[in-house]
Design a protein around this motif. Structure first.
Motif, PDB file in Angstrom:
ATOM      1  N   TYR A  11       0.580  -1.190   0.240  1.00 28.74           N
ATOM      2  CA  TYR A  11       0.102   0.067  -0.013  1.00 28.74           C
ATOM      3  C   TYR A  11       0.849   1.406   0.030  1.00 28.74           C
ATOM      4  N   ALA A  12       1.777   1.231   0.644  1.00 33.00           N
ATOM      5  CA  ALA A  12       2.917   2.372   0.719  1.00 33.00           C
ATOM      6  C   ALA A  12       3.322   2.679  -0.677  1.00 33.00           C
ATOM      7  N   ASN A  13       3.692   1.636  -1.374  1.00 29.48           N
ATOM      8  CA  ASN A  13       4.162   1.878  -3.013  1.00 29.48           C
ATOM      9  C   ASN A  13       2.975   2.297  -3.862  1.00 29.48           C
ATOM     10  N   MET A  14       1.893   1.664  -3.562  1.00 28.54           N
ATOM     11  CA  MET A  14       0.683   1.917  -4.400  1.00 28.54           C
ATOM     12  C   MET A  14       0.383   3.444  -4.094  1.00 28.54           C
ATOM     13  N   VAL A  15       0.338   3.511  -2.816  1.00 28.17           N
ATOM     14  CA  VAL A  15       0.063   5.362  -2.921  1.00 28.17           C
ATOM     15  C   VAL A  15       0.943   6.130  -3.529  1.00 28.17           C
ATOM     16  N   ALA A  16       2.374   5.890  -3.218  1.00 34.61           N
ATOM     17  CA  ALA A  16       3.373   6.662  -3.959  1.00 34.61           C
ATOM     18  C   ALA A  16       3.109   6.690  -5.249  1.00 34.61           C
ATOM     19  N   ASP A  17       3.087   5.668  -5.937  1.00 30.91           N
ATOM     20  CA  ASP A  17       2.934   5.554  -7.501  1.00 30.91           C
ATOM     21  C   ASP A  17       1.731   6.384  -8.091  1.00 30.91           C
ATOM     22  N   SER A  18       0.457   6.369  -7.243  1.00 34.29           N
ATOM     23  CA  SER A  18      -0.598   7.037  -7.445  1.00 34.29           C
ATOM     24  C   SER A  18      -0.397   8.468  -7.602  1.00 34.29           C
ATOM     25  N   VAL A  19       0.251   9.140  -6.898  1.00 32.55           N
ATOM     26  CA  VAL A  19       0.315  10.532  -6.653  1.00 32.55           C
ATOM     27  C   VAL A  19       1.632  11.167  -7.161  1.00 32.55           C
ATOM     28  N   ALA A  20       2.592  10.320  -7.615  1.00 32.90           N
ATOM     29  CA  ALA A  20       3.717  10.579  -8.334  1.00 32.90           C
ATOM     30  C   ALA A  20       4.350   9.764  -9.236  1.00 32.90           C
TER      31      ALA A  20
ATOM     32  N   GLY B 171       7.658   7.895 -10.988  1.00 29.12           N
ATOM     33  CA  GLY B 171       8.828   7.006 -10.540  1.00 29.12           C
ATOM     34  C   GLY B 171       9.906   8.125  -9.979  1.00 29.12           C
ATOM     35  N   ASP B 172      10.356   8.880 -10.676  1.00 36.26           N
ATOM     36  CA  ASP B 172      11.434   9.855 -10.223  1.00 36.26           C
ATOM     37  C   ASP B 172      11.140  10.987  -9.363  1.00 36.26           C
ATOM     38  N   ASP B 173       9.983  11.034  -9.090  1.00 31.16           N
ATOM     39  CA  ASP B 173       9.699  12.034  -8.401  1.00 31.16           C
ATOM     40  C   ASP B 173       9.529  11.360  -6.666  1.00 31.16           C
ATOM     41  N   ILE B 174       9.681   9.989  -6.587  1.00 37.23           N
ATOM     42  CA  ILE B 174       9.417   9.431  -5.583  1.00 37.23           C
ATOM     43  C   ILE B 174      11.007   8.965  -4.936  1.00 37.23           C
ATOM     44  N   GLU B 175      11.201   9.396  -3.588  1.00 36.50           N
ATOM     45  CA  GLU B 175      12.357   9.233  -3.163  1.00 36.50           C
ATOM     46  C   GLU B 175      12.174   8.364  -1.792  1.00 36.50           C
ATOM     47  N   LYS B 176      13.006   7.137  -1.955  1.00 28.70           N
ATOM     48  CA  LYS B 176      12.771   6.096  -0.693  1.00 28.70           C
ATOM     49  C   LYS B 176      13.901   6.157   0.304  1.00 28.70           C
ATOM     50  N   ILE B 177      13.462   6.240   1.426  1.00 28.12           N
ATOM     51  CA  ILE B 177      14.565   6.265   2.663  1.00 28.12           C
ATOM     52  C   ILE B 177      14.276   5.082   3.687  1.00 28.12           C
ATOM     53  N   TYR B 178      15.045   4.233   3.683  1.00 34.39           N
ATOM     54  CA  TYR B 178      14.933   2.945   4.623  1.00 34.39           C
ATOM     55  C   TYR B 178      15.815   2.959   5.805  1.00 34.39           C
TER      56      TYR B 178
ATOM     57  N   ASN C  54       6.604  16.046  -5.232  1.00 35.21           N
ATOM     58  CA  ASN C  54       7.797  15.595  -4.230  1.00 35.21           C
ATOM     59  C   ASN C  54       7.410  14.598  -3.183  1.00 35.21           C
ATOM     60  N   VAL C  55       7.829  13.604  -3.252  1.00 34.14           N
ATOM     61  CA  VAL C  55       7.166  12.361  -2.401  1.00 34.14           C
ATOM     62  C   VAL C  55       8.279  11.633  -1.944  1.00 34.14           C
ATOM     63  N   LEU C  56       8.186  11.465  -0.312  1.00 30.18           N
ATOM     64  CA  LEU C  56       9.263  10.691   0.510  1.00 30.18           C
ATOM     65  C   LEU C  56       8.325   9.573   0.882  1.00 30.18           C
ATOM     66  N   LEU C  57       8.965   8.429   0.614  1.00 30.29           N
ATOM     67  CA  LEU C  57       8.270   7.152   1.169  1.00 30.29           C
ATOM     68  C   LEU C  57       9.496   6.571   2.123  1.00 30.29           C
ATOM     69  N   ILE C  58       9.131   6.675   3.560  1.00 21.17           N
ATOM     70  CA  ILE C  58      10.184   6.427   4.420  1.00 21.17           C
ATOM     71  C   ILE C  58       9.763   4.929   5.210  1.00 21.17           C
ATOM     72  N   LYS C  59      10.719   3.724   4.915  1.00 19.02           N
ATOM     73  CA  LYS C  59      10.517   2.649   5.818  1.00 19.02           C
ATOM     74  C   LYS C  59      10.958   2.595   7.160  1.00 19.02           C
TER      75      LYS C  59
ATOM     76  N   VAL D 118       4.405  12.690   2.382  1.00 20.44           N
ATOM     77  CA  VAL D 118       5.240  11.602   3.021  1.00 20.44           C
ATOM     78  C   VAL D 118       4.497  10.432   3.415  1.00 20.44           C
ATOM     79  N   ILE D 119       5.118   9.205   3.188  1.00 16.24           N
ATOM     80  CA  ILE D 119       4.377   7.985   3.378  1.00 16.24           C
ATOM     81  C   ILE D 119       5.185   7.082   4.101  1.00 16.24           C
ATOM     82  N   PHE D 120       4.795   6.756   5.174  1.00 15.40           N
ATOM     83  CA  PHE D 120       5.633   5.805   6.370  1.00 15.40           C
ATOM     84  C   PHE D 120       5.167   4.594   6.133  1.00 15.40           C
ATOM     85  N   ALA D 121       6.099   3.531   5.987  1.00 13.38           N
ATOM     86  CA  ALA D 121       5.722   2.218   5.803  1.00 13.38           C
ATOM     87  C   ALA D 121       6.385   1.661   7.146  1.00 13.38           C
ATOM     88  N   CYS D 122       5.692   1.060   8.328  1.00 14.94           N
ATOM     89  CA  CYS D 122       6.228   1.108   9.521  1.00 14.94           C
ATOM     90  C   CYS D 122       6.075  -0.606   9.626  1.00 14.94           C
ATOM     91  N   MET D 123       7.545  -1.145   9.538  1.00 10.01           N
ATOM     92  CA  MET D 123       7.443  -2.667   9.574  1.00 10.01           C
ATOM     93  C   MET D 123       7.950  -3.295  10.753  1.00 10.01           C
TER      94      MET D 123
END
Length: 327
Positions: free
Chosen positions: A32-41, A43-50, A73-78, A103-108
């Motif tokens: 869902y984190a990736n799905m939301v990121a891809d729906s609003v931006a 690929g190159d506009d999404i930065e992933k921080i793990y 400008n999308v940050l996906l933070i795991k 900003v999208i948080f994927a809390c694992m």
């Protein structure tokens, strides 16, 4: 909120400034984190921080600054541990200040993220979504969706076999589907799964569950399951789900007649497994099921609320008592 409510918002194209996904299913959280990121931006506009690469100051500055080269400008933070209140709210507010940012948080993992989730509210245009472990029937539907997306033809029994082989782990099952897609076989069968896929661990969770519910000694297998990294609460969830399946089979057979896998479970498991389940379910007395459910509920409450110093030893001792009820 829960997944079902969030799915409705997704279908209505509702957007938030900030998203947080957490809970029991790492697969759904990441999906869902990736799905939301891809729906609003794009690929190159999404930065992933793990995980350890997360830096609060960098993230905040990034969200406050609009990109010269992108509309979003999308940050996906795991994360594997929660952020404190001030950092969380600051990052949400940065996205409210700069409407181009999200900003999208994927809390694992098993961390306690509930407190962090409470900072996501309607007032700050953010949402937290709790993901529970899918029931087996839901998980098989997810695998079917993944298989179709990969262009695979498949036997549903093969997907069931793959799922059980990986101890109901969707991530491992989906990864193996991707490997099977490379083979360019006409259809994915149980035999193909047997040849090319390998379950994790030296102990089969499925065999463990059958032995436990048959009242057999499971001390050795239980020890290996826990040693190989099976979480005590997750193991308890698997046992409860298995007992619930047996109860549904028992109730169906006593009230309607010959058990129908599709009607009871929502999917058709491999024939040999289904036969073992029906035989076991019919053998257990209806009143015993109530005892088993009460025992499992009390055990889960103990593990989650009591100050038990050694969960591993406690669940081993408790499951010996559980097994005694079936002898």
């Amino acid at each position: 909120m829960y997944k079902k409510e969030f799915d409705g918002l997704l279908r209505a194209n509702k957007e938030f400034s900030a998203y947080m996904f957490f809970g029991q299913s790492d697969y759904l959280i990441e999906k869902y984190a990736n799905m939301v990121a891809d729906s609003v931006a794009a690929g190159d506009d999404i930065e992933k921080i793990y995980f350890d690469d997360f830096d609060f100051k960098y993230a905040k500055d990034k969200l406050l600054q609009s990109s010269l080269f992108a509309s979003k400008n999308v940050l996906l933070i795991k994360l594997d541990k929660k952020l404190n209140k001030n950092e969380t709210i600051d990052l949400i507010e940065a996205c409210n200040i700069n409407k181009d940012s999200k900003v999208i948080f994927a809390c694992m993992g098993d961390g306690d993220f509930k407190t962090m989730g409470s900072y996501f509210t309607n007032q700050n245009n953010s949402v937290s979504v709790r993901m529970f472990t899918p029931y087996p029937s839901e998980a098989i539907q997810i695998l079917e969706e993944e298989a179709r997306a990969l262009g695979l033809k498949y036997e549903v029994s093969a997907l069931n076999h793959l799922f059980f082989m990986h101890r109901n782990d969707l991530n491992l099952s989906v990864n193996d589907l991707k490997k099977l897609a490379i083979l360019n076989e006409e259809s994915i069968s149980s035999k193909l799964v047997e040849i090319h896929c390998f379950g994790i661990g030296s102990v089969s969770l499925e065999d463990f569950l059958f032995n436990l519910l048959n009242g057999h000694l499971v001390k050795r297998d239980l020890h290996f399951l826990l040693e190989e990294g099976m979480n005590e609460i997750n193991l308890l969830t698997q046992i409860a789900a298995f007992v619930h399946q047996l109860f549904m089979i028992s109730a169906y057979s006593r009230t309607i007649g010959t058990p129908n896998a599709k009607e009871i479970l929502g999917y058709v498991p491999p024939q040999n497994i289904w036969e073992k389940k029906t035989q076991l379910a019919i053998k257990i007395k209806p009143e015993t099921f109530l005892e088993l459910f009460d025992f499992l509920n009390e055990l889960e409450l103990d593990l989650k609320s009591s100050k038990i110093p050694d969960h591993n030893a406690y669940i081993q001792a408790s499951l010996r008592k559980f097994s005694d009820k079936l002898r």
